[in-house]
Scaffold this active site. Structure first.
Site, PDB file in Angstrom:
ATOM      1  CE  LYS A  44      -4.124  -1.760   0.097  1.00 50.13           C
ATOM      2  NZ  LYS A  44      -5.290  -1.217  -0.593  1.00 50.13           N
TER       3      LYS A  44
HETATM    4  N1  PMP Z   1      -4.299  -7.502   1.707  1.00 51.89           N
HETATM    5  C1  PMP Z   1      -4.155  -6.573   2.635  1.00 51.89           C
HETATM    6  C2  PMP Z   1      -3.474  -6.941   3.915  1.00 51.89           C
HETATM    7  C3  PMP Z   1      -4.662  -5.271   2.436  1.00 51.89           C
HETATM    8  O1  PMP Z   1      -4.506  -4.338   3.380  1.00 51.89           O
HETATM    9  C4  PMP Z   1      -5.342  -5.002   1.235  1.00 51.89           C
HETATM   10  C5  PMP Z   1      -5.963  -3.643   1.027  1.00 51.89           C
HETATM   11  N2  PMP Z   1      -7.277  -3.577   1.513  1.00 51.89           N
HETATM   12  C6  PMP Z   1      -5.472  -6.022   0.285  1.00 51.89           C
HETATM   13  C7  PMP Z   1      -4.931  -7.251   0.560  1.00 51.89           C
HETATM   14  C8  PMP Z   1      -6.218  -5.835  -1.018  1.00 51.89           C
HETATM   15  O2  PMP Z   1      -5.552  -4.988  -1.908  1.00 51.89           O
HETATM   16  P1  PMP Z   1      -6.369  -4.014  -2.846  1.00 51.89           P
HETATM   17  O3  PMP Z   1      -7.073  -3.048  -1.940  1.00 51.89           O
HETATM   18  O4  PMP Z   1      -5.352  -3.330  -3.697  1.00 51.89           O
HETATM   19  O5  PMP Z   1      -7.333  -4.821  -3.624  1.00 51.89           O
END
Ligand code: PMP
Length: 453
Positions: A44
């Protein structure tokens, strides 16, 4: 000299590592893109910086402003690092199912954390979507990030993570498997990879309790699919704009238990200490193994670090309470593991029935062993109280010794579960386990039922 001008310059260029043991049953090369190597320990960081820089560029975020976001922790961490380097304030709105470690980490990097209930509708004023929006309206010179619908989220992965994976695999990647939350990761990487080679298959990993899979397959947003679940970071009860369903070839759903169990396996079998959505992703990949052939190069992305889950998936008690530990239950002592830390509730022969009833209510139990100076001499359980009540409804004031049943049989702690089960029947609702040093504990039929898988 070779140094980064600030911490943000260290984001990206994370390693791609071959998985060896965990994916033995998969007939393909499986590589993991390990995003823990980013400074905020998650993928992120990439999109947090991109969202801030794009908002600065078009004036949505002004100098000295306050950044507000509803975040499960990882986006908050990325935003926090960026806010520190660039001089902004940050408020993170987080739902109460997220691990305590995530809140503590956010506070450690200067964010103000507001916690909201998980089990409310997204439109409810208490939901973390609503609270984030309200705070953004009320706070002067603020900017609401909205990672769900903010296009810079997916663009960050289109510009960085996608090209990295393409280069690291020398363009040989055939499948990409990843957990889906806001959709930024899958959509940005998927779009880049498909532009390079439209034959690359993009698979999303979803949770039970989330709407994605059904929506992708049928076009129906089915509210019946929505219920609370334990897996963190993936699955949604909304359709974020960042999920580009057109570039996703399919979804597979992973249970909370499998996600938790496989989070541990990645650490134990590969030495890669990553978070809960990585467990979902790898289990999802194993569920898809029929789709891969020996010449394929399958990339899975691990979003964040295991350190954020030490109180949860990496904690035996947390796992046991949810029935996620497949411990072999073969002996009497295994059956009492969950309540061994609580004292054995007893009642004395000279106490009154009302005392036993009060104790049963308080401890939510249905049977109590009766003791006197000689040890266990009787038992009280719901059925003998009920039988006595039918003939005499003043039983509350009677001494225990007048209404008690036979004492419960006592077994050794090494007694087999079959031996214990045989002793529990209509006349005899429980068994006592001798733990040595004059200590005993109780096994009831519920403990036996709980042990049945
Ligand atoms: N895994 C974790 C630990 C996350 O924090 C997130 C973000 N919500 C995701 C997966 C999913 O990623 P994205 O939001 O880019 O779909």
């Amino acid at each position: 000299m070779k140094y980064a001008k600030n911490i943000l310059e260290t984001i990206g260029n994370t390693p791609l590592v071959k998985l060896n043991k965990l994916t033995q049953e998969v007939d393909a090369l499986v590589l993991a893109k390990i995003e823990t190597f980013n400074p905020g320990n998650s993928v992120k960081d990439r999109m947090a910086v991109k969202m801030i820089e794009d908002a600065e560029a078009d004036g949505r975020l002004k100098p000295g402003g306050t950044i507000i976001e509803g975040t499960s922790g990882n986006t908050g961490m990325g935003l926090a690092l960026c806010a520190i380097v660039k001089g902004y304030k940050l408020i993170c709105v987080i739902s109460d199912k997220q691990s305590k470690e995530k809140c503590d980490i956010l506070r450690a990097v200067g964010a103000k954390v507001v916690v909201c209930p998980t089990d409310v509708e997204p439109t409810d004023p208490r939901s973390y979507y609503s609270v984030s929006k309200r705070l953004a309206d009320e706070t002067e010179n603020s900017w609401y990030v909205n990672q769900y619908d903010n296009p810079s989220n997916a663009i960050a992965h289109y510009e960085q993570t996608g090209p990295e994976i393409w280069e690291q695999t020398d363009g040989k990647i055939t499948h990409f498997v990843v957990g889906v939350g806001t959709g930024g990761t899958i959509s940005g990487i998927g779009k880049f990879l498909k532009e390079k080679n439209p034959n690359i298959k993009i698979w999303g990993v979803d949770t039970y309790g989330s709407v994605f899979k059904k929506y992708h397959e049928t076009g129906i947003f089915d509210e019946n699919e929505i219920y609370s679940y334990i897996t963190e970071g993936i699955g949604e009860d909304i359709l974020p704009k960042n999920v580009d369903f057109s570039i996703i070839d399919g979804f597979t759903k992973v249970t909370d238990k499998d996600a938790a169990v496989y989070t541990r396996k990645i650490a134990l079998e590969e030495g890669i200490f990553v978070g809960n959505s990585a467990g979902s992703a790898i289990k999802g990949l194993l569920q898809l193994k029929e789709h891969f052939k020996p010449t394929d190069v399958v990339v899975v992305l691990f979003h964040d670090s295991g350190s954020r889950y030490i109180g949860k998936m990496f904690n035996d008690d947390w796992m046991r309470e949810r029935g996620f530990l497949d411990e072999e239950i073969t002996k009497a002592e295994d059956l009492i593991k969950e309540h061994i830390d609580k004292p054995l509730v007893v009642v004395r022969t000279e106490e009154l029935v009302s005392h036993a009833i009060e104790r049963m209510r308080k401890h939510k139990i249905s049977q109590i062993p009766v003791i006197d100076i000689n040890g266990f001499v009787g038992s009280i359980d719901e059925s003998n109280l009920f039988d006595t009540y039918l003939s005499d409804n003043n039983i509350a004031d009677k001494p225990i010794k007048e209404v008690m049943g036979k004492p419960y049989p006592i077994v050794k702690k090494g007694a087999s579960i079959e031996e214990v089960s045989k002793l529990i029947n209509k006349e005899n609702q429980a068994v006592l386990v001798d733990l040595g040093d004059n200590m005993h504990h109780i096994i009831t039929k519920y403990d036996i039922i709980g042990a049945i898988k």
